[in-house]
Motif scaffolding. Structure first.
Motif, mmCIF file in Angstrom:
data_model
loop_
_atom_site.group_PDB
_atom_site.id
_atom_site.type_symbol
_atom_site.label_atom_id
_atom_site.label_comp_id
_atom_site.label_asym_id
_atom_site.label_seq_id
_atom_site.Cartn_x
_atom_site.Cartn_y
_atom_site.Cartn_z
ATOM 1 N N THR A 2 -32.578 93.912 53.015
ATOM 2 C CA THR A 2 -31.325 93.162 53.107
ATOM 3 C C THR A 2 -31.492 91.938 53.997
ATOM 4 N N ASP A 38 -25.626 89.515 62.327
ATOM 5 C CA ASP A 38 -26.585 90.619 62.351
ATOM 6 C C ASP A 38 -27.482 90.640 63.583
ATOM 7 N N VAL A 303 -20.112 84.556 58.197
ATOM 8 C CA VAL A 303 -20.610 85.831 57.682
ATOM 9 C C VAL A 303 -19.999 86.137 56.321
ATOM 10 N N ARG A 307 -22.633 86.746 53.097
ATOM 11 C CA ARG A 307 -22.913 88.045 52.471
ATOM 12 C C ARG A 307 -23.037 87.964 50.954
ATOM 13 N N SER A 311 -26.666 88.315 48.496
ATOM 14 C CA SER A 311 -26.797 89.470 47.601
ATOM 15 C C SER A 311 -26.711 89.109 46.126
#
Length: 312
Positions: A2, A38, A303, A307, A311
């Motif tokens: 990830t 993160d 963020v 994300r 992905s």
């Protein structure tokens, strides 16, 4: 693997910031943690000489044309101490170095300090390492600057020996011990992950193949075609009998700026291709507000945009 988004914390200042002057560092870490960032990373210098022009010399380990951000009397906080403080006030952030001059530390003490931090933070520590560029820093520590790469390899080997078995045995041309106990060991299996900084050169790639969980590109490898640089890294690492497919890679988040600030949507457009190329840790050099509440809100937006892009 990830993809993560991370930020650098400015744990240095050109002059003494005065009472409470470092509080913004702590506040920003807490805001980043609450916003879902993160990872945070911090830089390292222990002491300085006066030859700061050496930072701009790539042949010494610096950045070609680069400039050291403070004078020799700049104030630099010690990284492991900072990360310990941050670990106590955050819950989810990974805590890393970009980079630690690990060779300046006694290996057994470094192993103990990082293992302790890893235990106290529930396994949130990453160790980023490099050889540095400043001869005076090694000389002040009683070490030979010319052998800094060899000393770094020795330091990492001792750390991994102590982190991976108990009792531990170790032997090289600098140190030998047998049935040595160091507890507690890190929470993370195999010990604290080591991220190796360097260009695609034989010594750095051999170090990455031997010790690394990830690569922090440096010099020319930080710019331009990341896919090409990552391909070169993987080819070099494979040449040292290491499968490079599981290695993380740090990359800079390409910021698209406008007259009004940062275009987050356009900035994130480049993320999927970089993820495909192999970038796993996106360093975001953003104009984060100084107010803690505003920093939280801004980073939460970043963020939220990152994300889905990471992905795709």
């Amino acid at each position: 693997m990830t993809a993560l988004i991370s930020i650098n914390l400015r744990t240095f200042a050109a002059a003494d910031p005065g009472p409470g002057g470092w509080q913004p560092v702590l506040d920003l870490a807490k805001a980043a943690d609450a916003a879902g960032v993160d990872k945070v990373v911090v830089s390292d210098h222990v002491v300085f000489g006066e030859n700061l022009e050496a930072y701009g010399q790539a042949e010494l380990g610096g950045m070609a044309g680069g400039r050291q951000p403070t004078g020799p009397d700049g104030h630099w906080l010690e990284p492991t101490t900072v990360l310990t403080a941050l670990g106590a006030i955050t819950s989810n952030l990974r805590l890393g170095n970009n980079i630690l001059l690990a060779a300046l530390r006694r290996p057994v003490i470094l192993a103990k300090s990082l293992a302790t931090l890893d235990v106290l933070t529930g396994g949130r520590v990453d160790l980023g390492v490099g050889v540095g560029w400043q001869a005076e820093e090694y000389e002040a520590a009683g070490l030979d600057f010319a052998n800094r790469g060899r000393q770094l390899d020795h330091t990492l080997a001792v750390c991994q020996a102590l982190w991976s078995s108990c009792p531990a045995d170790f032997s090289d041309d600098q140190l030998e011990f047998s049935r040595i106990y160091m507890q507690p060991q890190p929470v993370q299996p195999g010990g604290v992950p080591i991220w190796v900084s360097g260009t695609v050169n034989p010594r750095a790639m051999r170090r990455l193949a031997r010790f690394g969980s990830g690569w922090i590109p440096w010099g020319d490898a930080m710019a331009g075609d990341m896919e090409s640089h990552i391909g070169q890294m993987r080819e070099a690492v494979a040449g040292y009998d290491r499968d490079p497919s599981g290695l993380g890679v740090v990359g800079t988040l390409p910021i698209v700026r406008t007259d009004d600030g940062v275009d987050l949507a356009a900035t994130m457009d480049s993320v999927p291709a970089l993820v495909e190329a192999g970038v796993t840790d996106f360093r975001a050099h953003l104009p984060i507000p100084s107010d803690a509440a505003e920093a939280h809100d801004y980073l939460a937006q970043v963020v939220a945009a990152f994300r889905p892009a990471a992905s795709r």
